[in-house]
Enzyme design. Structure first.
Site, PDB file in Angstrom:
ATOM      1  N   SER A  12       1.177  25.475 -50.956  1.00 46.88           N
ATOM      2  CA  SER A  12       0.457  24.867 -52.087  1.00 46.88           C
ATOM      3  C   SER A  12       0.878  23.413 -52.259  1.00 46.88           C
ATOM      4  CB  SER A  12       0.716  25.644 -53.383  1.00 46.88           C
ATOM      5  OG  SER A  12       2.099  25.717 -53.658  1.00 46.88           O
ATOM      6  N   ASP A  50       6.639  28.780 -46.492  1.00 49.33           N
ATOM      7  CA  ASP A  50       5.344  29.205 -45.942  1.00 49.33           C
ATOM      8  C   ASP A  50       5.172  28.684 -44.526  1.00 49.33           C
ATOM      9  OD1 ASP A  50       4.108  30.792 -47.823  1.00 49.33           O
ATOM     10  OD2 ASP A  50       3.071  29.136 -48.812  1.00 49.33           O
ATOM     11  N   LYS A  57       6.912  33.048 -45.112  1.00 41.69           N
ATOM     12  CA  LYS A  57       5.799  33.831 -45.674  1.00 41.69           C
ATOM     13  C   LYS A  57       4.559  33.483 -44.880  1.00 41.69           C
ATOM     14  CE  LYS A  57       3.922  32.892 -49.918  1.00 41.69           C
ATOM     15  NZ  LYS A  57       2.554  32.460 -49.556  1.00 41.69           N
ATOM     16  N   GLU A  70       0.159  34.675 -44.389  1.00 38.13           N
ATOM     17  CA  GLU A  70      -0.958  35.309 -45.101  1.00 38.13           C
ATOM     18  C   GLU A  70      -1.735  36.283 -44.219  1.00 38.13           C
ATOM     19  OE1 GLU A  70      -3.481  32.263 -46.796  1.00 38.13           O
ATOM     20  OE2 GLU A  70      -1.801  31.336 -47.864  1.00 38.13           O
ATOM     21  N   GLU A 127      -1.998  38.131 -54.657  1.00 34.59           N
ATOM     22  CA  GLU A 127      -2.546  37.038 -55.474  1.00 34.59           C
ATOM     23  C   GLU A 127      -3.960  37.365 -55.965  1.00 34.59           C
ATOM     24  OE1 GLU A 127      -2.042  33.140 -53.742  1.00 34.59           O
ATOM     25  OE2 GLU A 127      -3.332  32.192 -55.243  1.00 34.59           O
TER      26      GLU A 127
END
Ligand code: KIV
Length: 256
Positions: free
Chosen positions: A43, A86, A116, A118, A185
């Site tokens: 982010s 991330d 991390k 996704e 999320e």
């Protein structure tokens, strides 16, 4: 604490708190606030680097920010929060070898102790299993996955029973592949509650209701610094206004 030991917090019922940081100042703030985990989230592509999505941030930029975050922590190795970084877009989607090299670069050159990534497509599951075998702890991320914005948008995910079942099955696969925790999320509360109950690993929510083992927030959202606030993460204070007013008064004082 080791990433795998977060499960002890789940078992004891103590909520796990994860806050993002992007430099040494924000890292110091979230450590003092008591976060268990500091997430160097991609982010930062939007929040810090001003991009419209998380897609442009590079591995080198993530490393640069992860190093700054590491320098901002107190250095009390037993007490300081775990740093999770991330893996940015295209650093793990192009094959297992590239993913191991990317994660290894973060672990080798910063205080990052876990990554991390996704999704739970079959390729991602294989990547996760390989990283875990190579000694690199992995946190999963399902629901709204910003790196897939062009496929799913920024909307709430898993609204219908079929998609909820799909996410449920994907979460089980992530646990089997060796993830030590899972970020969920912007999904309905019932789904996070069901996953919390049926998975051994901690479920960490953002826009996923209270029925999770912990919560993660983008710190700049919480302290009111981001211009576009996500609907599920309201600001605790009007940070931008507070800073602007303080700076305006100082500027005025310089021009009496
Ligand atoms: O990049 C990030 O900050 C994240 C959180 C929203 C979980 O992935």
């Amino acid at each position: 604490m080791l990433p795998a030991e977060l499960i002890n917090l789940k078992q004891s019922g103590k909520p796990i708190i994860i806050l993002t940081a992007w430099d040494s100042i924000s890292a110091g703030l979230v450590e003092e606030a008591g976060a268990d985990v500091v997430l160097v989230g991609d982010s930062l592509s939007m929040v810090v680097l001003g991009h419209a999505t998380t897609l442009p941030v590079t591995l080198e930029q993530m490393l640069h920010h992860a190093q700054a975050v590491g320098r901002g922590l107190s250095g009390l190795t037993n007490d300081q929060p775990i740093i999770v970084c991330d893996l940015p877009f295209l650093s793990y989607q192009c094959g297992e070898d590239k993913a191991v090299a990317a994660a290894g670069k973060l672990i080798k050159n910063s205080c990052t102790s876990a990554v991390k990534l996704e999704g739970a497509e079959p390729e991602v599951i294989s990547v996760i299993a390989r990283l875990v075998r190579m000694g690199i702890p992995v946190m999963g991320h399902l629901g709204l996955t910003p790196q897939s914005v062009h496929r799913f948008g920024y909307r709430r995910q898993a609204e219908d029973p079929q998609t909820q079942e799909k996410v449920y099955q994907q979460a089980l696969q992530l646990e089997d592949a060796g993830c030590f925790a899972l970020v969920l999320e912007h999904v309905p509360n019932e789904l996070s509650g069901k996953l919390r109950k049926n998975l051994k690993i901690p479920i960490i929510g953002i826009g996923a209701g209270e029925n999770c083992d912990g919560q993660v927030r983008v710190t700049a959202d919480l302290i009111g610094l981001t211009k576009k606030q996500p609907p599920f993460s309201p600001a605790l204070i009007p940070g931008r206004e507070i800073f602007i007013e303080a700076l305006q008064s100082w500027v005025k004082e310089q021009h009496p």
